[in-house]
Motif scaffolding. Sequence first.
Motif, PDB file in Angstrom:
ATOM      1  N   SER A 197       4.671   9.948  -1.252  1.00 51.59           N
ATOM      2  CA  SER A 197       4.314  10.325  -2.620  1.00 51.59           C
ATOM      3  C   SER A 197       5.336   9.810  -3.614  1.00 51.59           C
ATOM      4  O   SER A 197       4.976   9.278  -4.678  1.00 51.59           O
ATOM      5  CB  SER A 197       4.207  11.851  -2.727  1.00 51.59           C
ATOM      6  N   TRP A 198       6.609   9.930  -3.289  1.00 49.18           N
ATOM      7  CA  TRP A 198       7.662   9.452  -4.191  1.00 49.18           C
ATOM      8  C   TRP A 198       7.589   7.936  -4.350  1.00 49.18           C
ATOM      9  O   TRP A 198       7.743   7.409  -5.451  1.00 49.18           O
ATOM     10  CB  TRP A 198       9.026   9.860  -3.659  1.00 49.18           C
ATOM     11  N   LEU A 199       7.355   7.226  -3.248  1.00 50.18           N
ATOM     12  CA  LEU A 199       7.259   5.773  -3.315  1.00 50.18           C
ATOM     13  C   LEU A 199       6.076   5.342  -4.178  1.00 50.18           C
ATOM     14  O   LEU A 199       6.208   4.467  -5.046  1.00 50.18           O
ATOM     15  CB  LEU A 199       7.132   5.189  -1.905  1.00 50.18           C
ATOM     16  N   SER A 200       4.942   5.971  -3.969  1.00 52.03           N
ATOM     17  CA  SER A 200       3.760   5.640  -4.774  1.00 52.03           C
ATOM     18  C   SER A 200       3.984   5.972  -6.242  1.00 52.03           C
ATOM     19  O   SER A 200       3.548   5.234  -7.137  1.00 52.03           O
ATOM     20  CB  SER A 200       2.539   6.397  -4.252  1.00 52.03           C
ATOM     21  N   GLY A 201       4.682   7.083  -6.495  1.00 57.11           N
ATOM     22  CA  GLY A 201       4.961   7.487  -7.862  1.00 57.11           C
ATOM     23  C   GLY A 201       5.852   6.515  -8.608  1.00 57.11           C
ATOM     24  O   GLY A 201       5.870   6.496  -9.843  1.00 57.11           O
ATOM     25  N   ALA A 202       6.609   5.691  -7.848  1.00 52.48           N
ATOM     26  CA  ALA A 202       7.476   4.677  -8.459  1.00 52.48           C
ATOM     27  C   ALA A 202       6.786   3.321  -8.512  1.00 52.48           C
ATOM     28  O   ALA A 202       7.439   2.288  -8.665  1.00 52.48           O
ATOM     29  CB  ALA A 202       8.780   4.567  -7.680  1.00 52.48           C
ATOM     30  N   SER A 203       5.445   3.331  -8.387  1.00 50.73           N
ATOM     31  CA  SER A 203       4.619   2.111  -8.443  1.00 50.73           C
ATOM     32  C   SER A 203       4.924   1.144  -7.315  1.00 50.73           C
ATOM     33  O   SER A 203       4.810  -0.071  -7.471  1.00 50.73           O
ATOM     34  CB  SER A 203       4.789   1.415  -9.802  1.00 50.73           C
ATOM     35  N   LEU A 204       5.332   1.685  -6.162  1.00 49.54           N
ATOM     36  CA  LEU A 204       5.530   0.882  -4.966  1.00 49.54           C
ATOM     37  C   LEU A 204       4.316   1.062  -4.054  1.00 49.54           C
ATOM     38  O   LEU A 204       3.692   2.124  -4.046  1.00 49.54           O
ATOM     39  CB  LEU A 204       6.808   1.305  -4.241  1.00 49.54           C
ATOM     40  N   THR A 205       4.001   0.042  -3.284  1.00 52.79           N
ATOM     41  CA  THR A 205       2.845   0.078  -2.404  1.00 52.79           C
ATOM     42  C   THR A 205       3.267   0.464  -0.990  1.00 52.79           C
ATOM     43  O   THR A 205       4.019  -0.263  -0.329  1.00 52.79           O
ATOM     44  CB  THR A 205       2.143  -1.288  -2.359  1.00 52.79           C
ATOM     45  N   VAL A 206       2.825   1.632  -0.534  1.00 54.03           N
ATOM     46  CA  VAL A 206       3.178   2.110   0.803  1.00 54.03           C
ATOM     47  C   VAL A 206       2.382   1.347   1.845  1.00 54.03           C
ATOM     48  O   VAL A 206       1.159   1.193   1.729  1.00 54.03           O
ATOM     49  CB  VAL A 206       2.912   3.622   0.926  1.00 54.03           C
ATOM     50  N   THR A 207       3.071   0.860   2.876  1.00 49.63           N
ATOM     51  CA  THR A 207       2.424   0.046   3.901  1.00 49.63           C
ATOM     52  C   THR A 207       2.364   0.705   5.271  1.00 49.63           C
ATOM     53  O   THR A 207       1.483   0.400   6.070  1.00 49.63           O
ATOM     54  CB  THR A 207       3.157  -1.301   4.057  1.00 49.63           C
ATOM     55  N   ASP A 208       3.296   1.610   5.565  1.00 54.66           N
ATOM     56  CA  ASP A 208       3.329   2.186   6.905  1.00 54.66           C
ATOM     57  C   ASP A 208       4.181   3.446   6.907  1.00 54.66           C
ATOM     58  O   ASP A 208       4.963   3.698   5.966  1.00 54.66           O
ATOM     59  CB  ASP A 208       3.895   1.176   7.909  1.00 54.66           C
ATOM     60  N   HIS A 209       4.049   4.239   7.966  1.00 48.45           N
ATOM     61  CA  HIS A 209       4.879   5.431   8.114  1.00 48.45           C
ATOM     62  C   HIS A 209       5.048   5.733   9.594  1.00 48.45           C
ATOM     63  O   HIS A 209       4.281   5.260  10.429  1.00 48.45           O
ATOM     64  CB  HIS A 209       4.266   6.630   7.380  1.00 48.45           C
TER      65      HIS A 209
END
Length: 273
Positions: A197-209
């Motif tokens: 959520s934090w990564l997406s909120g910083a306009s970064l594209t999440v690719t994996d977890h």
Amino acid sequence: MPDGELRVQSFQSDRIDDTAISYLVEFLDQQAAMSAVSELRDWAHEALAVGPGQRALEVGSGTGSSVQRLAAAVGPDGEAIGLDVNTGLLAVAEGRARSAGSAARFVHGDVYAAPFADGSVDAVLCERVFQFLDRPERAVAEIARVLRPGGRVVLIDSDWSSATLYPGDLEVLRTVESMLASRLHGREPLAGRKLRSWLSGASLTVTDHEARTLFLPYEMFLNAGLLALIDMAVTRGEITAEQRKQFLAGLADAQSRGEFHASVTMFAAAAYR
């Protein structure tokens, strides 16, 4: 101040005690040797895919082992930097890097104001820092700021609501586990579940977890803050002094029989700008 309380606060960016360096180094080295930590680090480095000539950064570099690994990946034409707010840990990391013949370098600073230009870093690694932050959104925005277009980031952190402890009186266990998951001393105990959520909120594209369960040895769990939490629970009137005594005695007895259990889940998330 009780010893346990000093130790549980010592990783926080605004309360770090440089006099506790030997304890911090021992603690970090013990954790680095655990399979859950080493496996998540392997996953993180694979996800970052750092290559020759690139510039890589670890935020909260600790003893510097991951920065040395990044330095090997970027080669002589690249740059690997460790950023940490603790000057004592920086000295340890620098000494270890020089002894190993590594080109890794280390700078003093914190995640809220990284001393790097906009878009100047190809890859950022940050492990178990966000659980100690009171402004995580600002921190991830700063990481996003220094990333180049196409740059990658991996965040790794624990989620203390997943902590389990055995054995003990059910009331005391629930109290301790609730306190571990509460926002004490400005911590962000649910950091692990919030990474994407934090990564997406910083306009970064999440690719994996990814995730791993970290099993904590008896002495490590006590020294990492359990004693401080138990004392706090007594002070607050959530448990009695007698319950505290019986609970700690029960844990020690379980340890002697090989039945003690303490664990927490660590999560990782990868993204790019």
